[in-house]
Design a protein around this motif. Structure first.
Motif, mmCIF file in Angstrom:
data_model
loop_
_atom_site.group_PDB
_atom_site.id
_atom_site.type_symbol
_atom_site.label_atom_id
_atom_site.label_comp_id
_atom_site.label_asym_id
_atom_site.label_seq_id
_atom_site.Cartn_x
_atom_site.Cartn_y
_atom_site.Cartn_z
ATOM 1 N N SER A 114 37.393 34.226 -36.404
ATOM 2 C CA SER A 114 36.492 33.121 -36.715
ATOM 3 C C SER A 114 37.347 31.867 -36.833
ATOM 4 N N LEU A 115 37.364 31.074 -35.767
ATOM 5 C CA LEU A 115 38.192 29.873 -35.695
ATOM 6 C C LEU A 115 37.336 28.633 -35.943
ATOM 7 N N THR A 116 37.765 27.812 -36.882
ATOM 8 C CA THR A 116 37.071 26.559 -37.176
ATOM 9 C C THR A 116 38.079 25.424 -37.143
ATOM 10 N N THR A 117 37.838 24.448 -36.293
ATOM 11 C CA THR A 117 38.742 23.316 -36.149
ATOM 12 C C THR A 117 37.937 22.030 -35.979
ATOM 13 N N ASP B 130 34.411 13.254 -32.892
ATOM 14 C CA ASP B 130 34.983 14.409 -33.566
ATOM 15 C C ASP B 130 33.866 15.371 -33.941
ATOM 16 N N TYR B 131 34.050 16.637 -33.564
ATOM 17 C CA TYR B 131 33.101 17.689 -33.893
ATOM 18 C C TYR B 131 33.790 18.755 -34.742
ATOM 19 N N LYS B 132 33.048 19.300 -35.696
ATOM 20 C CA LYS B 132 33.493 20.524 -36.360
ATOM 21 C C LYS B 132 33.099 21.689 -35.458
ATOM 22 N N TYR B 133 34.082 22.459 -35.042
ATOM 23 C CA TYR B 133 33.861 23.505 -34.042
ATOM 24 C C TYR B 133 34.187 24.867 -34.639
ATOM 25 N N ASN B 134 33.258 25.823 -34.492
ATOM 26 C CA ASN B 134 33.512 27.199 -34.924
ATOM 27 C C ASN B 134 33.283 28.155 -33.769
ATOM 28 N N ASN B 135 34.219 29.079 -33.596
ATOM 29 C CA ASN B 135 34.119 30.126 -32.598
ATOM 30 C C ASN B 135 34.305 31.469 -33.299
ATOM 31 N N THR B 136 33.252 32.269 -33.333
ATOM 32 C CA THR B 136 33.319 33.610 -33.905
ATOM 33 C C THR B 136 33.187 34.617 -32.775
ATOM 34 N N ASP C 265 43.586 24.154 -39.998
ATOM 35 C CA ASP C 265 43.703 23.002 -39.107
ATOM 36 C C ASP C 265 42.522 22.098 -39.438
ATOM 37 N N ILE C 266 42.607 21.436 -40.583
ATOM 38 C CA ILE C 266 41.541 20.699 -41.260
ATOM 39 C C ILE C 266 40.571 21.688 -41.920
ATOM 40 N N TYR C 267 40.111 22.688 -41.163
ATOM 41 C CA TYR C 267 39.229 23.732 -41.684
ATOM 42 C C TYR C 267 39.955 25.077 -41.680
ATOM 43 N N SER C 268 39.413 26.023 -42.416
ATOM 44 C CA SER C 268 40.014 27.352 -42.520
ATOM 45 C C SER C 268 39.482 28.279 -41.426
ATOM 46 N N SER C 269 40.374 29.157 -40.942
ATOM 47 C CA SER C 269 40.027 30.159 -39.933
ATOM 48 C C SER C 269 40.755 31.453 -40.264
ATOM 49 N N PHE C 270 40.288 32.553 -39.664
ATOM 50 C CA PHE C 270 40.950 33.832 -39.891
ATOM 51 C C PHE C 270 40.620 34.776 -38.734
ATOM 52 N N GLY C 271 41.405 35.846 -38.629
ATOM 53 C CA GLY C 271 41.181 36.826 -37.575
ATOM 54 C C GLY C 271 41.932 38.102 -37.862
ATOM 55 N N ALA C 272 41.571 39.172 -37.155
ATOM 56 C CA ALA C 272 42.231 40.466 -37.285
ATOM 57 C C ALA C 272 42.211 41.158 -35.933
ATOM 58 N N SER C 273 43.198 42.027 -35.694
ATOM 59 C CA SER C 273 43.280 42.702 -34.400
ATOM 60 C C SER C 273 44.008 44.030 -34.536
ATOM 61 N N ILE C 274 43.718 44.920 -33.593
ATOM 62 C CA ILE C 274 44.457 46.172 -33.453
ATOM 63 C C ILE C 274 44.658 46.415 -31.965
ATOM 64 N N LYS C 275 45.874 46.825 -31.602
ATOM 65 C CA LYS C 275 46.215 47.038 -30.195
ATOM 66 C C LYS C 275 46.999 48.331 -30.079
ATOM 67 N N ALA C 276 46.451 49.286 -29.331
ATOM 68 C CA ALA C 276 47.084 50.594 -29.145
ATOM 69 C C ALA C 276 47.197 50.865 -27.652
ATOM 70 N N PRO C 277 48.253 50.376 -26.987
ATOM 71 C CA PRO C 277 48.345 50.478 -25.530
ATOM 72 C C PRO C 277 48.530 51.898 -25.010
ATOM 73 N N TYR C 278 48.960 52.834 -25.879
ATOM 74 C CA TYR C 278 49.148 54.222 -25.445
ATOM 75 C C TYR C 278 48.291 55.161 -26.292
ATOM 76 N N LEU C 279 47.086 54.739 -26.597
ATOM 77 C CA LEU C 279 46.227 55.511 -27.494
ATOM 78 C C LEU C 279 45.830 56.855 -26.881
ATOM 79 N N PHE C 280 45.444 56.866 -25.616
ATOM 80 C CA PHE C 280 44.919 58.072 -24.988
ATOM 81 C C PHE C 280 45.959 58.825 -24.161
#
Length: 419
Positions: A162-165, A177-183, A135-150
């Motif tokens: 790491s979102l950059t917009t 206009d600001y370049k915004y990063n949220n890690t 979204d003008i700049y590159s961002s990426f992310g990863a996740s794991i969700k185990a609702p019945y783990l235990f």
């Protein structure tokens, strides 16, 4: 199939449960999903009384799993009077799914997000995956969700991104206009009270970095700053939805409450909460009416960095990418989905929608919700291309056309229903 299910439940209810006992419980039709996992999350167990209500709840629970497209049950009497074998049948989804969202407006804005997710990791309905966004700049992310783990009630989730917009900041004398990063790093504990009610509690440590790029400036508003924050999150969900392939009926409510602490006065501590109310109703044999009402409020600081955004991919289709911000929000999305083609594996749906909403200005009052300049109304049309045997394999195209003041129009593409 629904008639068979209904007749079966009525039969069990007529027979009663006190004198009838389950001696065997089997799972069939599953290939990737572990039978041990299905038996872990259901209520019916061998040795218990034959209970039509519990069986119906189990079938509804199983149909909500990402790995399952449809589920049913069978009851077979054994040679011994009063003893029964119960079979839960499963039609599985393919669960390694790419994700994609693309959105444009008539201002030539273009942004996209693509990802790859496995929704049945290890056959345990664990979600594992990641995304890339431009979204003008590159961002990426990863996740794991185990609702019945235990257990059949308790699980965990972890998210990193790491979102950059490029973010518009609305000042008194214009827009910057600001370049915004949220890690961020987020850990959530999940607990399911019963079939309808569940809760998530967690903490999110994140860093926000704002870098001025262009536009207006204002005294007291920094051009560049870097802030560490801590976010405490509570999510409470009531879910009474029932699924029959592409059709959904019932009510769902999701409350999201967050308390955010900050290390800088320019971005002060604040509280934010919102509730999504979702209602779905079958219309005839081929129709589905769906609606989502979002009500939200945040600490009403007079800050250009208000938390609620007006955005194509969040709430108003066709409006543009983050065109305004506020400290309160009222948004209603309502649409009618009609099945045009329904084959063994493929479904084509048409879609007619109206998205409308209003925002409270930073530092404003509740009267802002009634101000014309804060209100957006976007009717539109769309199509849904669905694969019945692949989880969430719904490719959507929507075109929203604004009819309020200074409106835009544009396409919104994505994977999955908009809501």
């Amino acid at each position: 199939m629904r008639n068979i299910l209904f007749v079966g439940i009525c039969f069990l209810a007529f027979c009663g449960v006190a004198q009838h006992k389950i001696v065997n419980l089997n799972v069939q039709g599953n290939k990737k999903t572990k039978a041990s996992f299905i038996k872990k999350i259901i209520k019916v167990k061998p040795g218990t009384a034959l209970d039509s209500i519990l069986i119906a709840q189990d079938i509804r629970r199983i149909k909500r799993l990402p790995s399952v497209s449809h589920a049913y049950f069978q009851v077979h009497p054994t040679e011994n009077e009063g003893e029964y074998d119960v079979v839960y049948g499963i039609q599985e989804n393919f669960t390694i799914i790419p994700s994609a969202n693309v959105y444009t407006t008539n201002d030539d804005e273009f942004a996209f997000r693509v990802g790859l997710y496995e929704f049945n990791f290890l056959g345990q309905n664990i979600t594992l995956g990641g995304f890339y966004q431009n979204d003008i700049y590159s961002s990426f992310g990863a996740s794991i969700k185990a609702p019945y783990l235990f257990s059949n009630k308790l699980g965990l989730a972890f998210n990193y991104q790491s979102l950059t917009t490029q973010e518009p900041v609305f000042l008194d004398n214009g827009t910057a206009d600001y370049k915004y990063n949220n890690t961020s790093y987020e850990l959530l504990g999940m607990y399911e009270f019963n079939l309808q009610n569940r809760i998530e509690l967690g903490v999110n440590y994140f860093n926000e970095d704002y870098e001025y790029k262009s536009g207006e400036t204002q005294e007291g508003i920094s051009l560049d700053f870097d802030v560490d924050k801590l976010l405490y999150k509570l999510i409470y969900e009531y879910n009474n939805l029932d699924f029959y392939f592409q059709y959904v009926s019932g009510f769902r409510s999701i409350l999201n409450f967050q308390y955010v602490t900050s290390t800088e006065d320019v971005l002060p501590d604040f509280v934010i909460g919102w509730n999504d109310f979702l209602y779905y109703q079958r219309i005839g044999k081929k129709g589905n009416w769906a609606s989502r009402l979002r009500l939200g409020l945040a600490t009403n600081d007079d800050s250009p960095f208000a938390p609620f955004a007006v955005d194509n991919n969040l709430n108003i289709r066709g409006v543009g990418n983050t065109i305004d911000r506020g400290t309160g929000v009222i948004v209603l999305n309502t649409e009618y989905r009609h099945t045009l083609v329904d084959k063994d594996w493929f479904v084509l749906q048409s879609n007619v929608f109206v998205d409308g909403g209003s925002w409270r200005n930073p530092g404003g009052d509740f009267g802002d919700f009634g101000q014309t300049q804060n209100f957006r109304l976007y009717p539109g049309i769309g199509l849904r291309f669905m694969h019945k045997k692949i989880f969430n394999a719904i490719f959507r195209i929507d075109y929203g056309y604004g009819v309020t003041e200074d409106a835009t129009n544009g396409f919104v593409f994505g994977i999955g229903q908009y809501f």
